[in-house]
Design an enzyme around this catalytic site. Structure first.
Site, PDB file in Angstrom:
ATOM      1  CE  LYS A 106       1.964  -6.016 -11.852  1.00 27.08           C
ATOM      2  NZ  LYS A 106       3.355  -6.264 -12.733  1.00 27.08           N
ATOM      3  CB  THR A 107      -1.036  -0.972  -4.959  1.00 20.29           C
ATOM      4  OG1 THR A 107      -1.817  -0.306  -5.672  1.00 20.29           O
ATOM      5  CG2 THR A 107       0.409   0.194  -4.459  1.00 20.29           C
ATOM      6  CB  ALA A 108      -4.108  -4.612  -3.475  1.00 20.96           C
TER       7      ALA A 108
ATOM      8  CB  SER B 198      -0.878   0.132   1.051  1.00 22.05           C
ATOM      9  OG  SER B 198      -2.024  -1.426   1.320  1.00 22.05           O
ATOM     10  CB  ILE B 199       0.828   4.268  -2.041  1.00 24.58           C
ATOM     11  CG1 ILE B 199       1.150   3.837  -2.979  1.00 24.58           C
ATOM     12  CG2 ILE B 199       1.181   6.192  -1.718  1.00 24.58           C
ATOM     13  CD1 ILE B 199      -0.182   4.520  -4.241  1.00 24.58           C
TER      14      ILE B 199
ATOM     15  CE1 TYR C 232      -7.743   4.899 -10.862  1.00 20.91           C
ATOM     16  CE2 TYR C 232      -8.866   7.773 -11.655  1.00 20.91           C
ATOM     17  CZ  TYR C 232      -8.036   6.301 -11.485  1.00 20.91           C
ATOM     18  OH  TYR C 232      -7.885   6.738  -9.553  1.00 20.91           O
TER      19      TYR C 232
ATOM     20  CD  GLN D 271     -12.044  -1.818   3.261  1.00 28.53           C
ATOM     21  OE1 GLN D 271     -11.485  -1.935   2.547  1.00 28.53           O
ATOM     22  NE2 GLN D 271     -13.856  -1.399   2.374  1.00 28.53           N
TER      23      GLN D 271
ATOM     24  CG  ASP E 230     -16.266   0.676   6.375  1.00 28.52           C
ATOM     25  OD1 ASP E 230     -16.345   1.838   5.163  1.00 28.52           O
ATOM     26  OD2 ASP E 230     -16.363  -0.666   5.608  1.00 28.52           O
TER      27      ASP E 230
ATOM     28  CE  LYS F 292      -7.774   8.493  -6.719  1.00 28.85           C
ATOM     29  NZ  LYS F 292      -7.948   8.078  -5.124  1.00 28.85           N
TER      30      LYS F 292
ATOM     31  CB  ILE G 138      -9.404   5.441   0.640  1.00 26.61           C
ATOM     32  CG1 ILE G 138      -8.542   5.136   2.614  1.00 26.61           C
ATOM     33  CG2 ILE G 138     -11.172   4.978   1.164  1.00 26.61           C
ATOM     34  CD1 ILE G 138      -9.456   5.167   3.678  1.00 26.61           C
TER      35      ILE G 138
HETATM   36  P1  NAD Z   1      -4.304   0.060  -1.344  1.00 27.29           P
HETATM   37  O1  NAD Z   1      -5.417  -1.542  -2.093  1.00 27.29           O
HETATM   38  O2  NAD Z   1      -3.271  -0.490  -0.902  1.00 27.29           O
HETATM   39  O3  NAD Z   1      -5.304   0.412  -0.721  1.00 27.29           O
HETATM   40  C1  NAD Z   1      -6.205   1.225  -0.873  1.00 27.29           C
HETATM   41  C2  NAD Z   1      -7.110   1.543   0.591  1.00 27.29           C
HETATM   42  O4  NAD Z   1      -8.364   1.901   0.225  1.00 27.29           O
HETATM   43  C3  NAD Z   1      -6.561   0.033   1.494  1.00 27.29           C
HETATM   44  O5  NAD Z   1      -6.484  -0.291   2.039  1.00 27.29           O
HETATM   45  C4  NAD Z   1      -8.569  -0.367   1.343  1.00 27.29           C
HETATM   46  O6  NAD Z   1      -8.741  -0.712   2.813  1.00 27.29           O
HETATM   47  C5  NAD Z   1      -9.180   1.066   1.631  1.00 27.29           C
HETATM   48  N1  NAD Z   1     -10.356   1.388   1.492  1.00 27.29           N
HETATM   49  C6  NAD Z   1     -10.987   1.142   0.379  1.00 27.29           C
HETATM   50  N2  NAD Z   1     -12.235   1.199   0.638  1.00 27.29           N
HETATM   51  C7  NAD Z   1     -12.567   1.534   1.881  1.00 27.29           C
HETATM   52  C8  NAD Z   1     -13.083   1.809   2.668  1.00 27.29           C
HETATM   53  N3  NAD Z   1     -14.809   1.852   3.003  1.00 27.29           N
HETATM   54  N4  NAD Z   1     -13.024   2.450   4.211  1.00 27.29           N
HETATM   55  C9  NAD Z   1     -12.262   2.223   4.359  1.00 27.29           C
HETATM   56  N5  NAD Z   1     -11.121   1.837   4.004  1.00 27.29           N
HETATM   57  C10 NAD Z   1     -10.585   1.452   2.431  1.00 27.29           C
HETATM   58  O7  NAD Z   1      -3.910   0.696  -2.734  1.00 27.29           O
HETATM   59  P2  NAD Z   1      -3.129   1.832  -2.926  1.00 27.29           P
HETATM   60  O8  NAD Z   1      -2.797   1.707  -4.798  1.00 27.29           O
HETATM   61  O9  NAD Z   1      -1.492   2.062  -1.979  1.00 27.29           O
HETATM   62  O10 NAD Z   1      -4.261   2.932  -2.681  1.00 27.29           O
HETATM   63  C11 NAD Z   1      -3.915   4.313  -2.150  1.00 27.29           C
HETATM   64  C12 NAD Z   1      -4.186   5.698  -2.511  1.00 27.29           C
HETATM   65  O11 NAD Z   1      -3.617   5.490  -3.923  1.00 27.29           O
HETATM   66  C13 NAD Z   1      -5.442   5.598  -3.164  1.00 27.29           C
HETATM   67  O12 NAD Z   1      -6.137   6.471  -3.029  1.00 27.29           O
HETATM   68  C14 NAD Z   1      -5.785   5.583  -4.856  1.00 27.29           C
HETATM   69  O13 NAD Z   1      -6.730   5.530  -6.068  1.00 27.29           O
HETATM   70  C15 NAD Z   1      -4.010   6.210  -4.660  1.00 27.29           C
HETATM   71  N6  NAD Z   1      -3.634   5.912  -6.287  1.00 27.29           N
HETATM   72  C16 NAD Z   1      -2.740   5.295  -6.406  1.00 27.29           C
HETATM   73  C17 NAD Z   1      -1.813   4.899  -7.431  1.00 27.29           C
HETATM   74  C18 NAD Z   1      -1.114   3.125  -8.377  1.00 27.29           C
HETATM   75  O14 NAD Z   1      -1.154   3.034  -9.411  1.00 27.29           O
HETATM   76  N7  NAD Z   1      -1.535   2.103  -7.379  1.00 27.29           N
HETATM   77  C19 NAD Z   1      -1.656   5.621  -8.090  1.00 27.29           C
HETATM   78  C20 NAD Z   1      -2.298   7.039  -7.729  1.00 27.29           C
HETATM   79  C21 NAD Z   1      -2.972   6.723  -6.879  1.00 27.29           C
HETATM   80  C1  IMJ Z   2      -7.770   1.178 -11.782  1.00 29.12           C
HETATM   81  C2  IMJ Z   2      -8.303   0.672 -12.895  1.00 29.12           C
HETATM   82  C3  IMJ Z   2      -8.041   1.348 -14.134  1.00 29.12           C
HETATM   83  C4  IMJ Z   2      -7.146   1.995 -14.596  1.00 29.12           C
HETATM   84  C5  IMJ Z   2      -5.831   2.203 -13.710  1.00 29.12           C
HETATM   85  C6  IMJ Z   2      -6.248   2.139 -12.529  1.00 29.12           C
HETATM   86  N1  IMJ Z   2      -5.033   2.611 -13.983  1.00 29.12           N
HETATM   87  C7  IMJ Z   2      -3.781   2.710 -12.636  1.00 29.12           C
HETATM   88  C8  IMJ Z   2      -4.517   2.521 -12.003  1.00 29.12           C
HETATM   89  C9  IMJ Z   2      -3.980   3.144 -14.883  1.00 29.12           C
HETATM   90  C10 IMJ Z   2      -3.058   3.389 -12.141  1.00 29.12           C
HETATM   91  C11 IMJ Z   2      -4.977   2.214 -10.168  1.00 29.12           C
HETATM   92  N2  IMJ Z   2      -5.450   3.637  -9.749  1.00 29.12           N
HETATM   93  C12 IMJ Z   2      -4.889   5.039  -9.690  1.00 29.12           C
HETATM   94  C13 IMJ Z   2      -6.518   3.339  -8.767  1.00 29.12           C
HETATM   95  O1  IMJ Z   2      -6.994   4.364  -8.304  1.00 29.12           O
HETATM   96  C14 IMJ Z   2      -7.169   2.294  -8.563  1.00 29.12           C
HETATM   97  C15 IMJ Z   2      -8.447   2.207  -7.623  1.00 29.12           C
HETATM   98  C16 IMJ Z   2      -9.262   0.678  -7.432  1.00 29.12           C
HETATM   99  C17 IMJ Z   2      -8.753  -0.512  -8.114  1.00 29.12           C
HETATM  100  C18 IMJ Z   2      -9.656  -1.103  -7.845  1.00 29.12           C
HETATM  101  C19 IMJ Z   2      -9.094  -2.528  -8.366  1.00 29.12           C
HETATM  102  C20 IMJ Z   2     -10.747  -3.652  -7.369  1.00 29.12           C
HETATM  103  C21 IMJ Z   2     -11.517  -2.882  -6.815  1.00 29.12           C
HETATM  104  N3  IMJ Z   2     -11.652  -2.198  -6.611  1.00 29.12           N
HETATM  105  C22 IMJ Z   2     -11.257  -1.253  -7.119  1.00 29.12           C
HETATM  106  N4  IMJ Z   2     -11.589   0.113  -6.875  1.00 29.12           N
HETATM  107  C23 IMJ Z   2     -10.268   1.344  -7.839  1.00 29.12           C
HETATM  108  O2  IMJ Z   2     -12.656  -3.874  -6.704  1.00 29.12           O
END
Ligand code: NAD
Ligand code: IMJ
Length: 256
Positions: free
Chosen positions: A193-195, A20-21, A156, A41, A65, A163, A93
């Protein structure tokens, strides 16, 4: 009291696992001298979050949550009961239904739209409001966003719209909280590359394109995002609020 965040207390929302970030941010905050409070959560995440938190001295863990007002109220009460004031709040989140992260955006259903906007955007407003009584003057709020808020990225879809609402909320909240000496900013991170990303079809290809086309020719490292979060929550950023700071190795500046 050494480090950029020495003597400060930070609440980190959004750690699910070690990828997780939010976890990268927590580690950087700890390195800079902050004491951490984590939320998780649901029961499924509790054990993992407790195990990670256990590696950072003096940290605590509370359930929340963000779609439940009662959870947010209880969180604020617990923090108050422990006599903790917060100097930083990290909101990391997002959630949308899997079926809404593919195909055509025009097919997004009412319920899926509402869910994505509620968990991914409104939660920042709700968390900030509930925690306001425990946010100290000089505190900083940071949230995570993605360039899909302002540009169309394949699949997306509804998350891009969420967002956009999140980033706009950052500006309105900055205006509300500024007079109390509280700042709020977003970090727009490149793909990591996170979950939440791993599940996305073609994600490896997206990482390859970033590497080929970003000015710095590499992928975004969560530690780079974490260091930017340290900066935004430190006195070094005392003049910055309502801002979206890109930490994407410059990808967003490029045309074709
Ligand atoms: P992550 O899956 O590790 O984190 C997402 C978190 O959201 C999880 O800990 C999950 O428990 C929490 N969450 C979802 N629903 C919730 C709820 N109802 N109550 C409490 N918590 C809840 O993935 P990540 O990539 O670390 O995502 C963190 C943030 O970074 C997100 O806002 C995501 O959009 C943003 N982000 C991710 C990327 C990426 O490429 N991974 C890029 C830009 C921004
Ligand atoms: C997510 C979806 C589509 C394209 C995407 C992403 N790209 C990136 C992400 C290009 C970088 C990751 N991102 C920025 C997110 O904010 C992801 C949010 C997310 C991911 C999931 C996967 C599993 C699920 N629900 C989700 N909801 C939000 O069931």
């Amino acid at each position: 009291m050494t480090g950029l965040l020495g003597g400060k207390t930070a609440l980190v929302m959004g750690v699910a696992n070690r990828w997780s970030i939010a976890w990268a941010i927590a580690q950087a905050f700890s390195r800079e001298g902050a004491r951490l409070v984590f939320t998780f959560q649901g029961e499924r995440q509790e054990e993992d979050v407790r195990e990670l938190a256990g590696t950072l001295a003096g940290s605590s863990v509370l359930p929340c949550d963000v779609s439940r007002d009662a959870d947010l109220a209880r969180l604020a009460e617990s923090i108050q009961a422990e006599g903790l004031g917060l100097d930083a709040l990290v909101h990391s989140i997002a959630f949308a239904n899997r079926e809404d992260l593919g195909g055509a955006y025009v097919d997004t259903a009412r319920a899926g739209f509402a869910l994505a906007l509620e968990v991914s955007a409104f939660s920042l407003v709700a968390a900030t409001r509930h925690l306001l009584p425990v946010l100290r003057p000089g505190a900083a709020v940071v949230t995570l966003t993605y360039v899909g808020s302002s540009r169309v990225m394949p699949n997306y879809n509804v998350m891009g719209v969420a967002k956009a609402a999140l980033e706009s909320s950052v500006r309105y909240l900055a205006s509300d909280l500024g007079p109390r000496g509280i700042r709020i900013n977003a970090i727009s991170a490149g793909p990591i590359k996170t979950a939440s990303a791993r599940a996305i079809q073609g994600f490896s290809r997206i990482l390859d394109v970033m590497k080929e086309r970003s000015p710095l020719r590499r992928n975004t490292d969560p530690a780079e995002v974490a260091d930017a979060a340290v900066f935004l929550c430190s006195p070094l950023a005392r003049g910055i609020t309502g801002e979206v700071l890109f930490v994407d190795n410059g990808f967003h500046i490029m045309g074709i």
